[in-house]
Design a protein around this motif. Structure first.
Motif: not given
Length: 518
Positions: A37-58
């Motif tokens: 569960l911890a690994e999934r949460i970390v993976e989802e947080a990492r994906k969400e962080s990348e999405a936020l970074k991408k949106e902020a960059r746009l």
């Protein structure tokens, strides 16, 4: 016994071992699930962080692009402003250069004129000396021929001139007295009319727009309605254009008819107060206001007849008088104008010993046709006469109405009185406004007519075009000819121009002697 105890102990030990193993298995399972569960949460947080970074960059890229476009627009605007300023400065420099050239040319002309004047003065001095010599010789010859001295000749001449002058003066006085008796009545009427021009009643300036104040800016949206249905319904019901712009808390009503604007204003104010604004309610309120306006028009007409002192007028004519309150002519309120004409007619009729009430009645009804001239074709004087005839007015009143603009030749004193009073009311100071373009054009035309005569050097229209002062060349026009020229200019103005009141023509002839002391 011991064997049983040993067996029981061994069983207990075995049970404890099995329980321990089961507990250990469950703990390891929970730890494994938690780690997953911890690994999934970390993976989802990492994906969400990348999405936020991408949106902020746009977003940052969009912001940079917008700022770049804004900077480019501002730069282009400034460049256009600089070009416009440079063009204006260049044009100004060209005008200044042209003015410098004109000034230089005028200076050269002045110098040349001064030289010519000096030559002419010297030539005139020589001529004057020669004339003095010839005059002396002529005087000596006359003395030799007549045998009289200069003093004796002067005395005889003065005696003869005095005798002739006395005879001509007596003859002139007699002619003036006879002419005064013949024209006394006419002159009295003219003086009375000029005196009545000083009448200064109330002045009402009308416009073609009316502003309605709103309680808030949100009301504009409610007046417009969904897809503009409310504003279209209001314009269709009233015949008035609604102008809704950036002016805070204000709606402008535009129409040439003051009566329609008044109906639209009252209807809109009631709709705003009521709060229910939709097409059906708009039509209902407009019809209700129109009904109330008919009553108000009747009250206004009755008040006008009461103020003037004219009674027994047909109710339909009274209603038309009320409509004149919302009609203007050259920005002059027509009902106020009609009341002024009635008062002036009454005063003149009383002074001339005529029927004062009949004159007031004709003056009050003379512009009746203007209440319906937008509905019926033809001159308003003829329309008003037909309406008066339809509602039982006398022949004298009908003729006075029809003839006040000479659509029908005036055949009675009453018709002439109405015509004169109408001109007085329209021409008095402050009665009517004039557009600036028309005013300037009239002054230019007035000055142009004066300068078209031979010998006129300059002409100036003053007193708002009520007086023209004409400067003549003293070498071309003599003192005796100034009177003839003044009369000719006045006659030409009268025949070629349309103007209120009268225009005073003043002709000025000036003789100057210029000398230089060196």
């Amino acid at each position: 016994m011991l064997t049983e105890i040993a067996m029981i102990g061994a069983g207990a030990v075995a049970g404890l071992g099995a329980g321990f193993m089961l507990h250990r298995y469950i703990s390891e399972k929970q730890i494994s699930d938690s780690r997953g569960l911890a690994e999934r949460i970390v993976e989802e947080a990492r994906k969400e962080s990348e999405a936020l970074k991408k949106e902020a960059r746009l977003q940052a890229q969009d912001e940079i692009y917008n700022q770049k476009k804004e900077l480019e627009r501002e730069s282009k605007d400034r460049e256009n402003q600089l070009k416009s300023e440079q063009k204006r400065l260049h044009s100004k420099e060209e005008r200044l250069d042209a003015k410098r050239e004109q000034v230089a040319d005028k200076e050269a002309q002045v110098v040349e004129l001064e030289k010519q004047l000096i030559k002419q003065e010297k030539h005139l001095a020589d001529l004057e000396e020669e004339l003095d010599q010839k005059a002396g010789e002529h005087e000596r010859k006359l003395q030799e021929i007549s045998g009289l001295t200069v003093e004796e000749a002067k005395e005889n001449l003065m005696t003869e001139i005095e005798s002739r002058t006395r005879h001509e003066a007596a003859k002139m006085i007699r002619n003036i007295e006879m002419e005064a008796k013949e024209n006394a009545s006419k002159k009295a009427k003219e003086i009375l009319s000029l005196a009545l021009q000083r009448y200064a009643g109330d002045y009402a300036g009308e416009q073609t727009v009316t502003a309605v104040t709103l309680p808030s800016e949100d009301m504009k949206g409610r007046i417009i309605g969904r897809e503009g249905r409310n504003i279209r319904a209001l314009e269709a019901a009233t015949g008035v254009d609604l102008i809704i712009d950036d002016t805070p808390e204000t709606v402008v009503l535009s129409a040439f008819s003051p009566l329609k604007r008044e109906v639209a204003k009252l209807a809109l104010e009631r709709l705003i107060h009521d709060g229910r604004i939709h097409p059906a309610r708009i039509e209902e309120i407009v019809k209700k206001v129109e009904g109330e306006m008919d009553t108000k028009l009747k009250e206004i007409g009755e008040q006008a007849t009461f103020d003037v002192g004219v009674h027994g007028i047909h109710p339909e004519l009274v209603n038309l008088l009320g409509r004149l309150h919302y009609r203007t002519s050259f920005s002059q309120n027509v009902l106020q104008h009609s009341m002024e004409v009635a008062f002036l007619c009454g005063v003149m009729a009383a002074e001339l010993g005529l029927n004062e009430k009949e004159a007031k009645r004709a003056g009050l009804l003379h512009d009746l046709g203007k209440a319906v001239d937008h509905e019926i074709e033809g001159p308003h004087a003829i329309i008003g006469a037909d309406i008066a005839k339809k509602h039982g007015e006398s022949k004298e009143i009908i003729h006075a109405i029809a003839a006040h603009h000479e659509d029908t030749p005036p055949m009675s004193i009453l018709a002439n009185l109405v015509q004169a009073a109408d001109s007085l009311s329209g021409a008095r100071p402050g009665a009517r406004k004039e557009l600036l373009e028309n005013y300037v054009k009239r002054l230019e035309e007035l000055e142009g007519l004066a300068t078209s005569f031979d010998g006129v050097s300059k002409a100036y229209a003053i007193q708002a075009g009520r007086e023209i002062r004409v400067m003549v060349d003293s070498d071309k026009v003599g003192d005796e000819n100034t009177y003839v020229l003044c009369k000719d200019i006045a006659e030409k103005i009268e025949n070629n121009m349309t103007y209120p009141g009268q225009i005073r023509v003043t002709v000025i002839r000036e003789k100057r002697a210029v000398g230089y002391a060196k």
